[in-house]
Design a protein around this motif. Structure first.
Motif, PDB file in Angstrom:
ATOM      1  N   SER A  39       0.839  -1.200   0.000  1.00  0.00           N
ATOM      2  CA  SER A  39       0.000   0.000   0.000  1.00  0.00           C
ATOM      3  C   SER A  39       0.875   1.252   0.000  1.00  0.00           C
ATOM      4  CB  SER A  39      -0.919  -0.004   1.229  1.00  0.00           C
ATOM      5  OG  SER A  39      -0.146   0.094   2.404  1.00  0.00           O
ATOM      6  N   ARG A  40       0.215   2.414  -0.127  1.00  0.00           N
ATOM      7  CA  ARG A  40       0.945   3.677  -0.179  1.00  0.00           C
ATOM      8  C   ARG A  40       1.274   4.215   1.209  1.00  0.00           C
ATOM      9  NH1 ARG A  40      -1.766   8.034   1.314  1.00  0.00           N
ATOM     10  NH2 ARG A  40      -0.318   9.405   0.210  1.00  0.00           N
ATOM     11  N   ALA A  41       0.639   3.675   2.231  1.00  0.00           N
ATOM     12  CA  ALA A  41       0.838   4.195   3.579  1.00  0.00           C
ATOM     13  C   ALA A  41       2.183   3.738   4.146  1.00  0.00           C
ATOM     14  CB  ALA A  41      -0.290   3.744   4.497  1.00  0.00           C
ATOM     15  N   GLU A  42       2.779   4.578   4.976  1.00  0.00           N
ATOM     16  CA  GLU A  42       4.009   4.215   5.672  1.00  0.00           C
ATOM     17  C   GLU A  42       3.659   3.369   6.899  1.00  0.00           C
ATOM     18  OE1 GLU A  42       6.214   7.453   7.240  1.00  0.00           O
ATOM     19  OE2 GLU A  42       7.841   6.203   8.005  1.00  0.00           O
ATOM     20  N   ILE A  43       4.320   2.221   7.025  1.00  0.00           N
ATOM     21  CA  ILE A  43       4.078   1.332   8.158  1.00  0.00           C
ATOM     22  C   ILE A  43       5.003   1.748   9.298  1.00  0.00           C
ATOM     23  CG2 ILE A  43       4.042  -1.051   8.944  1.00  0.00           C
ATOM     24  CD1 ILE A  43       3.636  -1.908   6.077  1.00  0.00           C
ATOM     25  N   LEU A  44       4.414   2.277  10.384  1.00  0.00           N
ATOM     26  CA  LEU A  44       5.207   2.768  11.505  1.00  0.00           C
ATOM     27  C   LEU A  44       5.713   1.643  12.384  1.00  0.00           C
ATOM     28  CD1 LEU A  44       3.066   5.881  12.504  1.00  0.00           C
ATOM     29  CD2 LEU A  44       4.954   5.713  10.876  1.00  0.00           C
ATOM     30  N   GLY A  45       5.100   0.459  12.316  1.00  0.00           N
ATOM     31  CA  GLY A  45       5.578  -0.670  13.104  1.00  0.00           C
ATOM     32  C   GLY A  45       4.425  -1.449  13.703  1.00  0.00           C
ATOM     33  N   VAL A  46       4.779  -2.294  14.662  1.00  0.00           N
ATOM     34  CA  VAL A  46       3.834  -3.191  15.318  1.00  0.00           C
ATOM     35  C   VAL A  46       3.607  -2.727  16.750  1.00  0.00           C
ATOM     36  CG1 VAL A  46       3.450  -5.547  16.118  1.00  0.00           C
ATOM     37  CG2 VAL A  46       4.484  -5.147  13.877  1.00  0.00           C
ATOM     38  N   MET A  47       2.316  -2.620  17.129  1.00  0.00           N
ATOM     39  CA  MET A  47       1.952  -2.313  18.507  1.00  0.00           C
ATOM     40  C   MET A  47       1.636  -3.632  19.209  1.00  0.00           C
ATOM     41  SD  MET A  47       2.060   0.893  19.263  1.00  0.00           S
ATOM     42  CE  MET A  47       1.248   0.599  20.807  1.00  0.00           C
ATOM     43  N   LEU A  48       2.483  -4.017  20.166  1.00  0.00           N
ATOM     44  CA  LEU A  48       2.289  -5.265  20.897  1.00  0.00           C
ATOM     45  C   LEU A  48       1.403  -4.991  22.104  1.00  0.00           C
ATOM     46  CD1 LEU A  48       2.966  -8.245  21.070  1.00  0.00           C
ATOM     47  CD2 LEU A  48       4.972  -7.658  22.429  1.00  0.00           C
ATOM     48  N   ASN A  49       0.230  -5.593  22.128  1.00  0.00           N
ATOM     49  CA  ASN A  49      -0.759  -5.338  23.174  1.00  0.00           C
ATOM     50  C   ASN A  49      -0.864  -6.539  24.112  1.00  0.00           C
ATOM     51  OD1 ASN A  49      -2.788  -4.032  24.593  1.00  0.00           O
ATOM     52  ND2 ASN A  49      -4.420  -4.851  23.287  1.00  0.00           N
ATOM     53  N   ALA A  50      -1.142  -6.257  25.399  1.00  0.00           N
ATOM     54  CA  ALA A  50      -1.350  -7.286  26.425  1.00  0.00           C
ATOM     55  C   ALA A  50      -0.126  -8.174  26.582  1.00  0.00           C
ATOM     56  CB  ALA A  50      -2.589  -8.120  26.105  1.00  0.00           C
ATOM     57  N   ALA A  51       1.057  -7.566  26.522  1.00  0.00           N
ATOM     58  CA  ALA A  51       2.293  -8.337  26.664  1.00  0.00           C
ATOM     59  C   ALA A  51       2.566  -8.604  28.144  1.00  0.00           C
ATOM     60  CB  ALA A  51       3.466  -7.586  26.036  1.00  0.00           C
ATOM     61  N   VAL A  52       2.642  -9.866  28.503  1.00  0.00           N
ATOM     62  CA  VAL A  52       2.883 -10.231  29.901  1.00  0.00           C
ATOM     63  C   VAL A  52       4.298  -9.876  30.311  1.00  0.00           C
ATOM     64  CG1 VAL A  52       2.960 -12.142  31.532  1.00  0.00           C
ATOM     65  CG2 VAL A  52       1.188 -12.064  29.785  1.00  0.00           C
TER      66      VAL A  52
END
Length: 727
Positions: free
Chosen positions: A689-702
């Motif tokens: 896609s044309r959007a810039e991927i800022l990264g991965v948001m890791l949620n509920a990480a123990v």
């Protein structure tokens, strides 16, 4: 609008941990010396298996073939039909193969005296009872028989394998013999049953014909006639036709009047609009003509005032009010005149309907009188003609039945009438069908190499689920945009992560949201981005929760922020902010039934929210349209930041449509639930896609609230408590 940025994820922001990722090339290069060794081992094992099986378990295979014949179209045909469709051949062949494998036929084949000399039957010999266990032999034969249907031909058959070559033709020929005997019996039974059926039908037809002849004779004697004059040309019939035509005309006129009456009534009741003809008739009324002349005079005066005075002048306003009042008065009088005219038309239609109804009743009474006289005249003729027609039909049926019986007997005598014939007998096989060196050797090599490669990759294989930030770095090219802890391990005892920045701003989860937003915001400002799309790979990842907290963080930092709920399948963003999810929103903007100002809902914290919209307008394909693009462009002009909540990529393609319209995006991953392969696939799709991927948001990480992060989080909580005590 800022220039489109590169959609590459970029390099990881820390070294990739070893031992978790599987690089096939690297693994194969490490163990390449074992591949030729195991290939040699496999070749040796394949050769050894060949000699062992050839010695202790050889198999010889053979088959017996049959032909599906087109059959005779007629008993007098010189030869069979030239062609037969492939579908018909397949159906007949499948049916015949099922018959070949019928238990009674195989029992007859196994019981054949020629089978007693085979080695195969000896394994079913009961020494004590000195008999063959036929049922066990048939069970074994059912499992070993192979069905053969040669596509594109009329051939089918069965195959069988045995350890002794001489057993193969004996068994297959015994099966073919029993099968052909059964086929002949079925053909003879079919011919016999058909002949009996046709003969029964013939007797029934002859009885009916005799009874009908007796009835005709009695009718002639009773009436004293042999024929009747045709009643269709009598004077009574001509008079009935004339009266019938008059009745039809009256009924049509009555129906027309009734329809007109109902239309007028519907117009008076208001259930039907008045027609243009009604309005034109009303406008010809003298009262309306005078009012129209007055209106034209007032409009001329208004035009003169507009030419001389300013549009805001009081005289123009008064003149416009007078013109409008006159128009309203004309419309009201037109409606009154229309109702008056319709009432008069209804009375006229009602009167005409009564006159036509009376005339119709008189005509129908005359028709009944004439018809009674005509029925007596035509009854005898109709009965006589019907009996004659029935006799002719029965004579035709009798002749056709006799022809069918003759054809059936002739076809039964012909040899080529059968649909199936045996093509070739089974022959003794010359070569083993198993084992074959050209198969055993490559199979041994492939199995040995496959086992070796499977073992080494199994050793390299570990858990695929993402549990910590280090697992994200394993994905090629991925980077971590932020890590949010599991709320159950938050020392502040947070109950729900939704809008944690408002309800529990001093907690670890809230601080993690602020830190994650700081990194995201820094990337947005560096590239001058205004639109940010947040989506997850799989459902229940917490995307909506993160969108809400990021919106609060952005608003608190001084940015004018709006959030859009583009999850048309399970919208809940608006309800999280205590608004209605079905209120006018994005879906209504896309169809043009609402404006942005009418869809915006402002929270107490200052964040503007646009819900998913009314359910009837939620069509996900519109999210990638030019209308959506223009909506985002308009929002960029009004807000510093536009946050978009999208559905999971694995269950909907909506996010991929939006990814081509926004400036940047971040992928939300739920810890201990989403797998690396899924995340990697989604990142690859988003990378196009044309959007810039800022990264991965890791949620509920123990792990983020345990281990080496725990002291930092405890320090956050204690520092906040000290600040409150000082205040």
């Amino acid at each position: 609008m800022p220039a489109p940025q590169s959609n590459k994820i970029g390099s990881p922001n820390r070294p990739m941990p070893k031992g978790r990722a599987i690089d096939p090339i690297r693994v194969l290069r490490r163990y390449w010396k074992g591949i030729p060794i195991w290939a040699i081992v496999g070749a040796i094992l394949g050769a050894a298996a060949f000699f062992v099986f050839a010695r202790v378990y050889p198999l010889y295979s053979g088959d017996v073939m049959f032909e599906v014949r087109p059959g005779l179209g007629n008993a007098t045909d010189i030869a069979t039909t030239d062609t037969i469709s492939d579908k018909m051949v397949e159906r007949v062949a499948a049916t015949q193969i099922f018959m070949i494998k019928e238990r009674s036929i195989l029992t007859e084949a196994v019981s054949d005296r020629t089978i007693e000399g085979t080695d195969w039957i000896k394994q079913f010999w009961d020494v004590d009872a000195n008999v063959v266990l036929v049922d066990d032999a048939v069970d074994e034969l059912l499992e070993e028989l192979r069905t053969i249907i040669k596509r594109g031909t009329n051939l089918y058959g069965v195959g069988w394998s045995a350890h002794v070559a001489t057993d193969v033709p004996i068994m297959l020929n015994a099966i073919a013999k029993a099968y052909m005997r059964r086929t002949t019996e079925l053909d003879e039974e079919s011919f016999r049953s058909n002949a009996e059926l046709f003969e029964d039908q013939g007797r029934h037809i002859r009885f009916k014909l005799q009874d009908l002849n007796d009835d005709l004779q009695a009718f002639i004697q009773k009436k004293g006639i042999t024929t009747l004059d045709d009643a269709r040309f009598s004077a009574t019939m001509v008079e009935i036709q004339r009266l019938t035509e008059n009745a039809i005309e009256n009924r049509q006129a009555l129906i027309t009047l009734q329809q007109r009456y109902l239309q007028i009534a519907a117009k008076l009741d208001g259930t039907m609009e008045s027609t243009m003809e009604d309005r034109l008739l009303a406008e010809k009324d003298p009262i309306i003509s005078r009012q129209v002349q007055i209106l034209e005079s007032l409009e001329a005066n208004l035009r003169a005032l507009r030419d001389r005075l300013d549009p805001s002048h009081p005289q123009i306003k008064d003149a416009e009010i007078t013109v409008k009042a006159t128009k309203d008065q004309i419309e009201s009088k037109i409606e009154t005149i229309i109702r008056r005219n319709l009432t008069a038309q209804m009375r006229e239609a009602d009167s005409s309907k009564e006159q036509i109804t009376a005339a119709l009743e008189r005509t129908e009474s005359e028709i009944e009188v004439k018809d009674a006289a005509l029925r007596d005249l035509a009854a005898n003729q109709s009965q006589f003609e019907g009996m004659e027609q029935t006799r002719k039909q029965l004579e035709l049926q009798r002749d056709e039945n006799q022809r069918l019986i003759s054809s059936l007997k002739l076809m039964q005598l012909r040899v080529d009438a059968s649909r199936v014939r045996r093509l070739t007998p089974a022959l003794e096989p010359r070569e083993k069908s198993f084992p074959k060196l050209e198969i055993m050797l490559p199979a041994g090599i492939v199995l040995a190499i496959g086992a070796f490669v499977g073992i080494i990759f199994l050793r390299e294989l570990t858990d695929h689920k993402i549990r910590s930030a280090s697992d994200v770095f394993i994905i090629p090219g991925a980077k971590v945009a932020g890590v949010l802890p599991d709320i159950h391990e938050d020392p502040s005892g947070l109950e729900t992560p939704e809008l944690a920045l408002l309800h529990s701003s001093d907690g670890v989860f809230a601080e993690s949201c602020r830190q994650a937003w700081a990194g995201i915001n820094r990337s947005l400002q560096q590239s001058a981005h205004q639109t940010l799309l947040l989506l997850s790979a799989a459902p229940e990842a917490g995307t909506t929760t993160i969108v809400g907290n990021f919106a609060i963080a952005s608003q608190l930092s001084g940015c004018k922020t709006v959030v859009l709920d583009c999850n048309f399948r399970r919208p809940c963003l608006a309800s999280m902010f205590e608004f209605d999810d079905v209120a006018s929103g994005v879906a209504d903007l896309l169809v043009g039934s609402a404006s942005i100002a009418g869809c915006v809902q402002t929270t107490e914290s200052g964040v503007d929210v646009i819900s998913a919209g009314t359910p009837a307008n939620r069509i996900s394909q519109r999210l990638g349209s030019e209308k959506m693009k223009s909506i985002l462009a308009e929002l960029r002009d009004s807000y510093d930041l536009v946050l978009i909540d999208a559905p999971p990529s694995i269950v909907a393609g909506d996010a991929l449509l939006l990814a081509n319209l926004v400036d940047a995006l971040a992928l939300v991953v739920h810890s201990d639930r989403d797998e690396r392969g899924l995340v990697a696939r989604v990142l690859r799709e988003l990378g196009e896609s044309r959007a810039e991927i800022l990264g991965v948001m890791l949620n509920a990480a123990v792990g983020t609230v345990g281990g080496y992060f725990r002291k930092n989080y405890l320090a956050m909580v204690s520092y906040s408590e000290l600040e409150e005590e000082d205040e």
